[in-house]
Design a protein around this motif. Structure first.
Motif, PDB file in Angstrom:
ATOM      1  N   ASP A 156      15.767 -19.649   4.617  1.00  0.00           N
ATOM      2  CA  ASP A 156      15.090 -20.573   4.967  1.00  0.00           C
ATOM      3  C   ASP A 156      13.389 -20.226   5.237  1.00  0.00           C
ATOM      4  O   ASP A 156      12.211 -21.175   5.039  1.00  0.00           O
ATOM      5  CB  ASP A 156      14.554 -21.572   5.942  1.00  0.00           C
ATOM      6  N   ARG A 189       9.127 -28.618   2.405  1.00  0.00           N
ATOM      7  CA  ARG A 189       9.080 -28.728   3.236  1.00  0.00           C
ATOM      8  C   ARG A 189      10.095 -30.078   3.543  1.00  0.00           C
ATOM      9  O   ARG A 189      10.928 -30.349   4.094  1.00  0.00           O
ATOM     10  CB  ARG A 189       8.547 -28.231   4.732  1.00  0.00           C
ATOM     11  N   SER A 190       9.109 -31.083   3.418  1.00  0.00           N
ATOM     12  CA  SER A 190       9.655 -32.472   3.848  1.00  0.00           C
ATOM     13  C   SER A 190      10.286 -33.213   2.446  1.00  0.00           C
ATOM     14  O   SER A 190      11.095 -33.680   2.200  1.00  0.00           O
ATOM     15  CB  SER A 190       7.964 -33.204   3.600  1.00  0.00           C
ATOM     16  N   TYR A 191       9.991 -33.043   1.008  1.00  0.00           N
ATOM     17  CA  TYR A 191      10.524 -33.257   0.073  1.00  0.00           C
ATOM     18  C   TYR A 191      11.192 -32.181  -1.097  1.00  0.00           C
ATOM     19  O   TYR A 191      11.938 -33.066  -2.057  1.00  0.00           O
ATOM     20  CB  TYR A 191       9.050 -33.696  -1.751  1.00  0.00           C
ATOM     21  N   GLY A 192      11.542 -30.921  -0.721  1.00  0.00           N
ATOM     22  CA  GLY A 192      12.503 -29.484  -1.422  1.00  0.00           C
ATOM     23  C   GLY A 192      11.108 -29.251  -1.881  1.00  0.00           C
ATOM     24  O   GLY A 192      10.063 -30.292  -2.863  1.00  0.00           O
ATOM     25  N   ARG A 215      11.566 -30.989  -6.306  1.00  0.00           N
ATOM     26  CA  ARG A 215      10.635 -32.451  -6.063  1.00  0.00           C
ATOM     27  C   ARG A 215       9.048 -32.140  -6.220  1.00  0.00           C
ATOM     28  O   ARG A 215       8.190 -33.402  -6.726  1.00  0.00           O
ATOM     29  CB  ARG A 215      10.663 -33.545  -5.806  1.00  0.00           C
ATOM     30  N   ARG A 232      20.938 -27.718  -5.961  1.00  0.00           N
ATOM     31  CA  ARG A 232      21.671 -27.224  -4.767  1.00  0.00           C
ATOM     32  C   ARG A 232      23.080 -26.884  -4.995  1.00  0.00           C
ATOM     33  O   ARG A 232      23.658 -25.296  -4.865  1.00  0.00           O
ATOM     34  CB  ARG A 232      22.441 -29.363  -3.829  1.00  0.00           C
ATOM     35  N   ASP A 239      18.658 -26.639   4.186  1.00  0.00           N
ATOM     36  CA  ASP A 239      18.774 -28.512   4.573  1.00  0.00           C
ATOM     37  C   ASP A 239      18.305 -28.907   3.332  1.00  0.00           C
ATOM     38  O   ASP A 239      18.062 -29.849   2.966  1.00  0.00           O
ATOM     39  CB  ASP A 239      18.240 -28.242   5.742  1.00  0.00           C
ATOM     40  N   ARG A 240      16.660 -28.056   2.840  1.00  0.00           N
ATOM     41  CA  ARG A 240      15.956 -28.902   1.858  1.00  0.00           C
ATOM     42  C   ARG A 240      15.773 -27.703   1.023  1.00  0.00           C
ATOM     43  O   ARG A 240      15.039 -26.749   0.635  1.00  0.00           O
ATOM     44  CB  ARG A 240      14.846 -29.152   2.894  1.00  0.00           C
TER      45      ARG A 240
END
Length: 454
Positions: A161, A320-323, A326, A440, A452-453
């Motif tokens: 992470d 962190r928000s969109y991966g 992306r 993933r 998680d992301r």
């Protein structure tokens, strides 16, 4: 002797020691990025081209090894040749590093060979275009090998992470040093007469100082990073170069067991070929096609460096928000728009060139940093240096096609605009290939925990 504090996955278990290694790791970017910025992006392309033109015949050709080469294509061809050399060296270095567990000595050899070749560029003058091409090939190939070994530390010094943030900080350190040294270069170059120097001498000092900077600051990571014991399967390889080549063959066979990792590498190979070609050929395009002076080019690249720090950190936050996937895809769409705009840039208009440089800066650092951190999740345990050698082959070692296409386009058409627009295909194709990678599933298939992301 330092106690072994690694966990079963090879990562540093103690948080304080891990942060210490991370800070040392950042400083290799700080050391070597000056080569990428001052040498490869700003000074060497136009200067080597001028040296080649001074040695050219009446038709504008030089003849290395009896082969007719348009003087304006020599730099692009030399970059391409250096990356072919890197292809031969990187897998062997990576296999040896994983087999012995001793990445740091190999990193030192590659770093200081590259730094020495860069420092030797001080002697590039007159009609010594062959010397310039040789030093470029040695420095660029060494840079690629060292980066493969350096990148292989990432999964060992950062938790899953943490990697997007750690990788982005490394790029930010690199762009910070690039900006700092470019400011000093700008002062020296623009004021060379007040220092009693000719323009050529000022350029040669700027080139050589990048090599000295690289060598001095490489001492920090070489003191703080530490080697890990090789995984038992890796330590069982043969000795010397033969063992290294045997391990390389085993690595290539092993990579066939991870087709999703290979799918990402293919996508990265394609779009990063475009990125690396833009970086290495931008100053040639600005000086030869747009008629911009060296001071304009330096300040434009300085703008890229400053905004690349912002872009690397900003895109790290976006991930962190969109991966990461992306966010990288979004950056590739921006790269495509940048090249299209570059094709239509008017000559002798520095303001528009600065606008383009700003856009490049905002996507450059982030797309590179997130690609590195995303790949670190796809590497099987104990294969870090070997797989990152393959990654670096995609990053620099196999990025010979873009410069070759660029050089051929100019050689055939005599237009750098035709050369620059040809690079759009790399970003468009890379976007399509990356969009098809199920990241993933790829992380899980490599035996790693899925963040998680991502």
């Amino acid at each position: 002797m330092t106690a072994d504090t690694t966990d079963p996955e090879g990562r540093t278990a103690d948080p304080a020691e891990r942060r210490r290694e991370q800070r040392g790791w950042y400083f290799y970017d700080f050391a070597c990025s000056v080569y990428s910025t001052s040498v490869l992006t700003v000074f060497l392309g136009p200067y080597l081209t001028s040296v080649a033109k001074a040695a050219a015949d009446a038709d504008g050709f030089v003849h290395p090894l009896g082969i007719p080469v348009r003087a304006g294509s020599l730099f692009a061809y030399s970059v391409s040749a250096s990356l072919v050399v890197a292809v031969l060296a990187m897998p062997l270095a990576g296999a040896a590093a994983d087999r012995t567990g001793r990445k740091k000595p190999l990193l030192a050899v590659a770093a200081y060979l590259g730094a020495a070749a860069t420092t030797g560029m001080f002697f590039l003058e007159g009609q010594r275009y062959l010397l310039g091409a040789f030093l470029l090939i040695v420095a660029n190939a060494s840079f690629a090998v060292a980066m493969a070994l350096y990148n292989a530390y990432l999964p060992q010094i950062a938790e899953p992470d943490e990697r997007d943030a750690v990788s982005s900080r490394g790029w930010a350190f690199g762009y910070t040093s690039g900006a700092l040294v470019l400011v000093l270069n700008l002062v020296l170059y623009s004021g060379h007469e007040s220092f009693g120097l000719t323009e050529g001498t000022a350029v040669r000092i700027c080139l050589a100082s990048a090599g000295l900077w690289w060598g001095v600051f490489a001492l920090v990571p070489l003191r703080r990073l530490r080697d890990r014991p090789a995984a038992p399967a890796e330590a069982a390889g043969g000795e010397g170069a033969v063992g290294g080549w045997r391990q390389l063959v085993a690595t290539l066979k092993d990579m066939r067991r991870h087709p999703l990792t290979l799918s990402f590498l293919l996508a990265y190979l394609v779009y990063n070929d475009g990125v690396q070609t833009v970086i290495s050929q931008a100053s040639i395009y600005g000086s030869e096609e747009l008629g911009l002076d060296q001071t304009t080019l330096i300040t434009a690249v300085l703008l890229v460096q400053v905004l690349a720090v912002v872009g690397a950190l900003g895109m790290g936050r976006m991930a962190r928000s969109y991966g990461a996937k992306r966010t990288i895809l979004g950056s590739l769409a921006v790269w495509t728009a940048i090249l299209a705009a570059g094709y239509f840039l008017p000559s002798g208009a520095p303001v528009f060139f600065y606008c383009l440089a700003a856009a490049i800066g905002l996507v450059l650092g982030g797309s590179q940093a997130l690609s590195r951190s995303l790949f670190s999740h796809l590497v099987p345990r104990g294969k870090e240096a070997e797989y990152f050698s393959a990654y670096e082959m995609s990053d620099r070692g196999l990025s010979w096609l873009g410069p070759l296409v660029f050089g051929l386009a100019y050689q055939l058409t005599g237009s750098y605009r035709d050369a620059i627009i040809s690079l759009v295909i790399f970003f468009a194709a890379g976007f399509v290939l990356l969009a098809r990678v199920p990241v993933r599933r790829a992380v899980a298939a490599a035996g790693n925990p899925v963040p998680d992301r991502i």
